[in-house]
Design a protein around this motif. Sequence first.
Motif, PDB file in Angstrom:
ATOM      1  N   ASP A  93     -20.697 -18.099  26.482  1.00  0.00           N
ATOM      2  CA  ASP A  93     -21.441 -16.859  26.320  1.00  0.00           C
ATOM      3  C   ASP A  93     -20.705 -15.905  25.384  1.00  0.00           C
ATOM      4  N   PRO A  94     -21.423 -15.274  24.449  1.00  0.00           N
ATOM      5  CA  PRO A  94     -20.772 -14.275  23.592  1.00  0.00           C
ATOM      6  C   PRO A  94     -20.391 -13.044  24.400  1.00  0.00           C
ATOM      7  N   ILE A  95     -19.417 -12.308  23.891  1.00  0.00           N
ATOM      8  CA  ILE A  95     -18.992 -11.083  24.567  1.00  0.00           C
ATOM      9  C   ILE A  95     -19.439  -9.882  23.750  1.00  0.00           C
ATOM     10  N   PRO A  96     -19.654  -8.731  24.404  1.00  0.00           N
ATOM     11  CA  PRO A  96     -20.055  -7.530  23.653  1.00  0.00           C
ATOM     12  C   PRO A  96     -18.974  -7.115  22.670  1.00  0.00           C
ATOM     13  N   ARG A  97     -19.394  -6.665  21.496  1.00  0.00           N
ATOM     14  CA  ARG A  97     -18.434  -6.162  20.516  1.00  0.00           C
ATOM     15  C   ARG A  97     -18.167  -4.683  20.722  1.00  0.00           C
ATOM     16  N   ILE A  98     -19.144  -3.952  21.233  1.00  0.00           N
ATOM     17  CA  ILE A  98     -18.952  -2.553  21.608  1.00  0.00           C
ATOM     18  C   ILE A  98     -19.737  -2.307  22.888  1.00  0.00           C
ATOM     19  N   THR A  99     -19.363  -1.273  23.602  1.00  0.00           N
ATOM     20  CA  THR A  99     -20.118  -0.850  24.774  1.00  0.00           C
ATOM     21  C   THR A  99     -20.283   0.663  24.718  1.00  0.00           C
ATOM     22  N   GLU A 100     -21.407   1.123  25.228  1.00  0.00           N
ATOM     23  CA  GLU A 100     -21.636   2.560  25.347  1.00  0.00           C
ATOM     24  C   GLU A 100     -21.231   2.979  26.755  1.00  0.00           C
ATOM     25  N   ASP A 101     -20.132   3.711  26.862  1.00  0.00           N
ATOM     26  CA  ASP A 101     -19.609   4.065  28.175  1.00  0.00           C
ATOM     27  C   ASP A 101     -20.579   4.931  28.970  1.00  0.00           C
ATOM     28  N   HIS A 102     -21.192   5.886  28.298  1.00  0.00           N
ATOM     29  CA  HIS A 102     -22.129   6.785  28.970  1.00  0.00           C
ATOM     30  C   HIS A 102     -23.374   6.958  28.113  1.00  0.00           C
ATOM     31  N   PRO A 103     -24.196   5.932  28.058  1.00  0.00           N
ATOM     32  CA  PRO A 103     -25.395   6.020  27.212  1.00  0.00           C
ATOM     33  C   PRO A 103     -26.338   7.108  27.689  1.00  0.00           C
ATOM     34  N   GLU A 104     -26.888   7.840  26.733  1.00  0.00           N
ATOM     35  CA  GLU A 104     -27.793   8.932  27.048  1.00  0.00           C
ATOM     36  C   GLU A 104     -29.236   8.441  27.072  1.00  0.00           C
ATOM     37  N   ALA A 105     -30.048   9.147  27.814  1.00  0.00           N
ATOM     38  CA  ALA A 105     -31.466   8.814  27.868  1.00  0.00           C
ATOM     39  C   ALA A 105     -32.098   9.039  26.500  1.00  0.00           C
ATOM     40  N   THR A 106     -33.081   8.220  26.172  1.00  0.00           N
ATOM     41  CA  THR A 106     -33.767   8.343  24.890  1.00  0.00           C
ATOM     42  C   THR A 106     -34.805   9.451  24.933  1.00  0.00           C
ATOM     43  N   ASP A 107     -34.839  10.235  23.877  1.00  0.00           N
ATOM     44  CA  ASP A 107     -35.805  11.329  23.758  1.00  0.00           C
ATOM     45  C   ASP A 107     -36.687  11.073  22.542  1.00  0.00           C
ATOM     46  N   LEU A 108     -37.953  10.707  22.791  1.00  0.00           N
ATOM     47  CA  LEU A 108     -38.921  10.519  21.711  1.00  0.00           C
ATOM     48  C   LEU A 108     -39.967  11.628  21.722  1.00  0.00           C
ATOM     49  N   SER A 109     -39.612  12.775  22.303  1.00  0.00           N
ATOM     50  CA  SER A 109     -40.593  13.842  22.464  1.00  0.00           C
ATOM     51  C   SER A 109     -40.938  14.524  21.144  1.00  0.00           C
ATOM     52  N   SER A 110     -40.029  14.449  20.168  1.00  0.00           N
ATOM     53  CA  SER A 110     -40.279  15.085  18.874  1.00  0.00           C
ATOM     54  C   SER A 110     -40.878  14.076  17.907  1.00  0.00           C
ATOM     55  N   LYS A 111     -41.255  14.558  16.743  1.00  0.00           N
ATOM     56  CA  LYS A 111     -41.800  13.664  15.730  1.00  0.00           C
ATOM     57  C   LYS A 111     -40.673  12.881  15.057  1.00  0.00           C
ATOM     58  N   ALA A 112     -41.058  11.777  14.444  1.00  0.00           N
ATOM     59  CA  ALA A 112     -40.086  10.944  13.739  1.00  0.00           C
ATOM     60  C   ALA A 112     -40.188  11.168  12.236  1.00  0.00           C
ATOM     61  N   GLN A 113     -39.042  11.176  11.580  1.00  0.00           N
ATOM     62  CA  GLN A 113     -38.984  11.164  10.124  1.00  0.00           C
ATOM     63  C   GLN A 113     -38.617   9.746   9.706  1.00  0.00           C
ATOM     64  N   THR A 114     -39.494   9.126   8.920  1.00  0.00           N
ATOM     65  CA  THR A 114     -39.354   7.701   8.632  1.00  0.00           C
ATOM     66  C   THR A 114     -39.284   7.441   7.138  1.00  0.00           C
ATOM     67  N   ALA A 115     -38.359   6.571   6.751  1.00  0.00           N
ATOM     68  CA  ALA A 115     -38.303   6.024   5.393  1.00  0.00           C
ATOM     69  C   ALA A 115     -38.445   4.515   5.525  1.00  0.00           C
ATOM     70  N   LEU A 116     -39.386   3.932   4.800  1.00  0.00           N
ATOM     71  CA  LEU A 116     -39.649   2.502   4.917  1.00  0.00           C
ATOM     72  C   LEU A 116     -39.944   1.921   3.536  1.00  0.00           C
ATOM     73  N   TYR A 117     -39.187   0.895   3.155  1.00  0.00           N
ATOM     74  CA  TYR A 117     -39.306   0.276   1.841  1.00  0.00           C
ATOM     75  C   TYR A 117     -39.604  -1.217   1.990  1.00  0.00           C
ATOM     76  N   PRO A 118     -40.059  -1.882   0.927  1.00  0.00           N
ATOM     77  CA  PRO A 118     -40.433  -3.303   1.023  1.00  0.00           C
ATOM     78  C   PRO A 118     -39.244  -4.203   1.366  1.00  0.00           C
ATOM     79  N   ALA A 119     -39.560  -5.307   2.015  1.00  0.00           N
ATOM     80  CA  ALA A 119     -38.538  -6.294   2.355  1.00  0.00           C
ATOM     81  C   ALA A 119     -38.148  -7.103   1.124  1.00  0.00           C
ATOM     82  N   PHE A 120     -36.972  -7.717   1.171  1.00  0.00           N
ATOM     83  CA  PHE A 120     -36.500  -8.593   0.113  1.00  0.00           C
ATOM     84  C   PHE A 120     -35.582  -9.631   0.735  1.00  0.00           C
ATOM     85  N   ASP A 121     -35.268 -10.662  -0.023  1.00  0.00           N
ATOM     86  CA  ASP A 121     -34.392 -11.729   0.468  1.00  0.00           C
ATOM     87  C   ASP A 121     -32.949 -11.420   0.072  1.00  0.00           C
ATOM     88  N   PRO A 122     -32.059 -11.150   1.040  1.00  0.00           N
ATOM     89  CA  PRO A 122     -30.672 -10.819   0.682  1.00  0.00           C
ATOM     90  C   PRO A 122     -29.934 -11.974   0.023  1.00  0.00           C
TER      91      PRO A 122
END
Length: 316
Positions: free
Chosen positions: A204-233
């Motif tokens: 089994d893989p092990i975590p590389r980082i852990t969030e000691d005290h993760p905060e609750a997610t707040d999606l109550s506000s609007k999102a600002q989004t930037a989205l561009y076309p996909a490409f092959d790296p």
Amino acid sequence: MKLWTTWTAACFISVGSLLFIPLQTSAGDSVERTSYTQTARETIAINTETKPLPDLRSESSLTATINTWRTTLARESGFESWQTAVWNSYPLGPGTHGWVVILTDHGQDVGYMIVHATENGSFRLTEYGTGNNPLFSLTTLYRSLVQQELIPTTTSYSDFVQNETIILDRLYMDQLTAVWKIILQDQTYYLDAKSGELLPLKEDPIPRITEDHPEATDLSSKAQTALYPAFDPYDRLPWVQGKPLPVTKLSELQKVLNPQAKLTYVTELYDGQVTLPLAILGYQQWVSGDTYLTLDHVGPRYVLLENALKLGHIFP
């Protein structure tokens, strides 16, 4: 998506087109509640030897939270199919207090969420994505097991799902370290939870980082989004020997991100056994909450920007 691995040297392993076979779910809130009840019981049973889940007042609390997030995200561009989607949840690995939520619309997968419980009884949206190849898709897993000849080609999807001799575990250790652990005839295999590719893992893989005290997610506000076309790296390979950009926060990402830039995010997985390059599509910033980096990994994948920058680098 292709993985650059030490055990394949300069050879690339590519995944063919993914066969879609819909999961059998029914619409309505009752499905969601039933699914969560089963998931919560499984998770409690799994975690009794680690530590108890934080405040499970909460079958209704998780259900309400996921429904709220679904409704909020459905207003965003690219998430329109979530407006009428129903969902089912499945427990992640032991000790994670997490679930993968698979959303379906008219019998087709349309996205996913990774949800974790916080210590105060609220919930964190660790990751989410759109498209018909969600994280921990049984459809993708079935196709990959057939392609790898780990199950007979004569095995139907329904027979595969109902086969209790195949042990399936979903392991989500950190963002981009997400694998299926499969036990077949006393042999253990690990497959990437998004692409379905067979991985060179023996344990089994092990975590590389852990969030000691993760905060609750707040999606109550609007999102600002930037989205561009996909490409092959793999069309350009500056990420193999090039120098990464000094990006440590959103403002620095915004300075270098544009339609012509074609930035690649690269992360080293499983003690350097796998190098995963992913095209950066943009970001989604919730004004009162978190910012998610948008990556192309068999469809759009939104991962927490802060954690992504700790786990990998951005190349021009």
